[in-house]
Every structure is written in C-alpha cells, then in structure tokens.
Design a protein around this motif. Structure first.
Motif, PDB file in Angstrom:
ATOM      1  N   SER A  64      32.326  47.690  35.711  1.00  0.00           N
ATOM      2  CA  SER A  64      31.494  47.798  36.903  1.00  0.00           C
ATOM      3  C   SER A  64      31.893  49.001  37.740  1.00  0.00           C
ATOM      4  O   SER A  64      33.022  49.509  37.652  1.00  0.00           O
ATOM      5  CB  SER A  64      31.619  46.532  37.750  1.00  0.00           C
ATOM      6  OG  SER A  64      32.920  46.440  38.316  1.00  0.00           O
ATOM      7  N   SER A  65      30.970  49.466  38.565  1.00  0.00           N
ATOM      8  CA  SER A  65      31.270  50.581  39.466  1.00  0.00           C
ATOM      9  C   SER A  65      32.365  50.194  40.451  1.00  0.00           C
ATOM     10  O   SER A  65      33.189  51.039  40.835  1.00  0.00           O
ATOM     11  CB  SER A  65      30.004  51.009  40.209  1.00  0.00           C
ATOM     12  OG  SER A  65      29.478  49.920  40.966  1.00  0.00           O
ATOM     13  N   ASP A  66      32.411  48.920  40.827  1.00  0.00           N
ATOM     14  CA  ASP A  66      33.455  48.455  41.748  1.00  0.00           C
ATOM     15  C   ASP A  66      34.826  48.527  41.074  1.00  0.00           C
ATOM     16  O   ASP A  66      35.807  48.979  41.688  1.00  0.00           O
ATOM     17  CB  ASP A  66      33.161  47.022  42.183  1.00  0.00           C
ATOM     18  CG  ASP A  66      34.187  46.499  43.183  1.00  0.00           C
ATOM     19  OD1 ASP A  66      34.426  47.179  44.202  1.00  0.00           O
ATOM     20  OD2 ASP A  66      34.776  45.433  42.932  1.00  0.00           O
ATOM     21  N   TYR A  67      34.879  48.109  39.806  1.00  0.00           N
ATOM     22  CA  TYR A  67      36.151  48.191  39.072  1.00  0.00           C
ATOM     23  C   TYR A  67      36.602  49.644  38.959  1.00  0.00           C
ATOM     24  O   TYR A  67      37.767  49.970  39.214  1.00  0.00           O
ATOM     25  CB  TYR A  67      36.011  47.582  37.674  1.00  0.00           C
ATOM     26  CG  TYR A  67      37.280  47.718  36.851  1.00  0.00           C
ATOM     27  CD1 TYR A  67      38.267  46.739  36.909  1.00  0.00           C
ATOM     28  CD2 TYR A  67      37.507  48.848  36.058  1.00  0.00           C
ATOM     29  CE1 TYR A  67      39.460  46.881  36.189  1.00  0.00           C
ATOM     30  CE2 TYR A  67      38.684  48.997  35.340  1.00  0.00           C
ATOM     31  CZ  TYR A  67      39.652  48.011  35.404  1.00  0.00           C
ATOM     32  OH  TYR A  67      40.821  48.167  34.707  1.00  0.00           O
TER      33      TYR A  67
ATOM     34  N   GLU B 195      41.228  54.362  42.945  1.00  0.00           N
ATOM     35  CA  GLU B 195      42.113  54.205  44.105  1.00  0.00           C
ATOM     36  C   GLU B 195      43.537  53.901  43.651  1.00  0.00           C
ATOM     37  O   GLU B 195      44.516  54.440  44.201  1.00  0.00           O
ATOM     38  CB  GLU B 195      41.587  53.077  45.002  1.00  0.00           C
ATOM     39  CG  GLU B 195      42.429  52.824  46.240  1.00  0.00           C
ATOM     40  CD  GLU B 195      41.911  51.662  47.077  1.00  0.00           C
ATOM     41  OE1 GLU B 195      42.616  51.232  48.004  1.00  0.00           O
ATOM     42  OE2 GLU B 195      40.794  51.172  46.787  1.00  0.00           O
TER      43      GLU B 195
ATOM     44  N   SER C 193      35.863  52.194  40.808  1.00  0.00           N
ATOM     45  CA  SER C 193      36.260  52.719  42.114  1.00  0.00           C
ATOM     46  C   SER C 193      37.669  52.265  42.487  1.00  0.00           C
ATOM     47  O   SER C 193      38.496  53.073  42.939  1.00  0.00           O
ATOM     48  CB  SER C 193      35.261  52.267  43.177  1.00  0.00           C
ATOM     49  OG  SER C 193      35.683  52.676  44.459  1.00  0.00           O
ATOM     50  N   LYS C 194      37.945  50.979  42.279  1.00  0.00           N
ATOM     51  CA  LYS C 194      39.277  50.457  42.609  1.00  0.00           C
ATOM     52  C   LYS C 194      40.340  50.997  41.657  1.00  0.00           C
ATOM     53  O   LYS C 194      41.497  51.217  42.057  1.00  0.00           O
ATOM     54  CB  LYS C 194      39.255  48.921  42.556  1.00  0.00           C
ATOM     55  CG  LYS C 194      38.432  48.270  43.655  1.00  0.00           C
ATOM     56  CD  LYS C 194      38.999  48.601  45.039  1.00  0.00           C
ATOM     57  CE  LYS C 194      38.238  47.880  46.129  1.00  0.00           C
ATOM     58  NZ  LYS C 194      38.767  48.222  47.489  1.00  0.00           N
TER      59      LYS C 194
END
Length: 244
Positions: free
Chosen positions: A19-22, A28, A24-25
């Motif tokens: 996922s895009s959230d994964y 980070e 992104s994190k």
C-alpha cells in the motif's frame, strides 16, 4: 520515461501489492535508520577519540592448555601484556559473570561469548580477545567445553584485583558482565582505553552491551520486538550437542 521517485529508487522490495501508506512509512523508517547509522558513527568517533587512559598494572591470570579438550592441566600464569599478539593491536576483554558469588555461569554472558567464539577468527585479524572469569580454570573450561568455546582464550582472574579494578566485581565478590579495551604504548605501558557495563543509568539496566551481540538487533527487526526475553543455558547446550 516515467519519473523515478525516492520511493522507487530505495524501495526494499518489488512486491506489487504494498500500500501507499506502507511505502510512505517504510521511507520514513529508512531515513530514521540512516539517522541512527550516523549517530552510531558519531558515538564510535567519540569513543575512538577518548583522551589517553589510565596506565594499569600487568595483571596476572591463570590459563589451562590451549586445546580446550586436552584436559585442565597444566595451569600456567599469563600476564595482561602477554595477551597482546603484536604491536599496534588492542585487546578486548569480556568479563564473564562466573565465580565467587556467581556460583553458576551467567546465561546472558554465555550468549555473548557464544557469539564472540563464532566470529573469533575474524576478530583475530584486527584485535586480540580474551575471556576473564573469577571461576577457577577447571570450572571455566568445563563450561567452555559444553559451549564449544574453542577459539577464545579462557582466563581465570585468580587472586588478582583485575575484575574489581575494572568494575566487574565488588568487594563481596558479586559479579557483573563488562567489556574492557586495553592498549599498549610503544614503551610497553599498558593502558585502559574503555569499559562498558550493562547498566547505563538508573532506568537503563541491561542495554549497555547490546553492541556485542546480533541477537537483540535481529529481534528488533521483527514485529514482536525483543520484549523481556532472556537467554537460557539449556537450549544452547542442546543445539551445540546436536551439531556435534
């Protein structure tokens, strides 16, 4: 041609369903890991540039035969200066919690020494390494045989004040795990360079020797983390016996 983002360049996998959230994190986290690497390098640089350490006496230890399986006699005396195998080399001594008030081998020390024995042939290219315990040579060697510590020098501190002077033993004979680094000047003067203990502060009791083992660093990679896991002796012995 599609523009490559930093995510694309430094992406760790090629899994199509992340996922895009994964992502992104994970990016980070990558930046935080780089920051941590730089901080480790700053700490190592501070350590390397410590001022000249105190001179120390040429402590006397007791050591059995070089062949761990060759019995426990004869016992000979070895001086700290004799643990250096060449000019310009440092000596790393791990203080093993075994002997006097510590009547049984420390499981966590055992874990650390297991690891040191496994990489001893690599370390020997650059540094001399020895294990020192308050236990007498036969007891120390017996435990060493159960663990297969055949690549390390196993020394008893005997009647010397070595462990007390370096903070791994108190006046009552209670033991602590410690790592100490020594250097030798060109004129033969022996110097203490650095020592570290598990306890780093009132609220940090067991993290000071993390750098000596990959075990906790690997546990930090998994979602369960290191938790409150503590090493035991039994399973390690069974694994070693099975491999033999």
């Amino acid at each position: 041609m599609a523009h490559q983002t930093t995510h694309d360049i430094y992406r760790q996998t090629n899994l199509p369903n992340e996922s895009s959230d994964y992502l992104s994190k994970r990016e980070e986290l990558r930046l935080a890991e780089i920051e941590l690497m730089h901080q480790r390098e700053r700490v190592a640089d501070l350590r390397r540039h410590l001022p000249e350490g105190a001179s120390v006496q040429d402590y006397v230890f007791e050591e059995g035969p070089a062949d761990l399986d060759g019995g426990d006699t004869p016992i000979r005396t070895v001086r700290l200066s004799e643990l250096f195998t060449g000019a310009g080399r440092s000596l790393v001594v791990y203080h093993f919690m075994y002997g006097k008030k510590q009547t049984s081998p420390c499981p966590m020390c055992t874990l650390l020494i297991d690891g040191l024995n496994g990489v001893a042939h690599h370390l020997a290219q650059n540094v001399d390494v020895a294990i020192v315990a308050a236990a007498d040579p036969p007891a120390l060697r017996k435990h060493g045989r159960t663990r297969g510590w055949d690549k390390l020098r196993l020394l008893s501190s005997g009647t010397s004040t070595f462990k007390y002077d370096l903070g791994s033993e108190d006046r009552e004979g209670n033991q602590d795990s410690t790592v100490s680094v020594f250097t030798r000047d060109s004129d033969g003067t022996l110097r203490h360079f650095y020592s570290a203990h598990p306890s780093m502060a009132n609220d940090i009791k067991e993290r000071g020797l993390d750098l000596l083992t990959p075990v906790y660093n690997i546990l930090d990679l998994i979602p369960q983390g290191r938790g409150d896991w503590y090493a035991e002796l039994g399973y390690g012995t069974k694994v070693h016996a099975a491999r033999r």
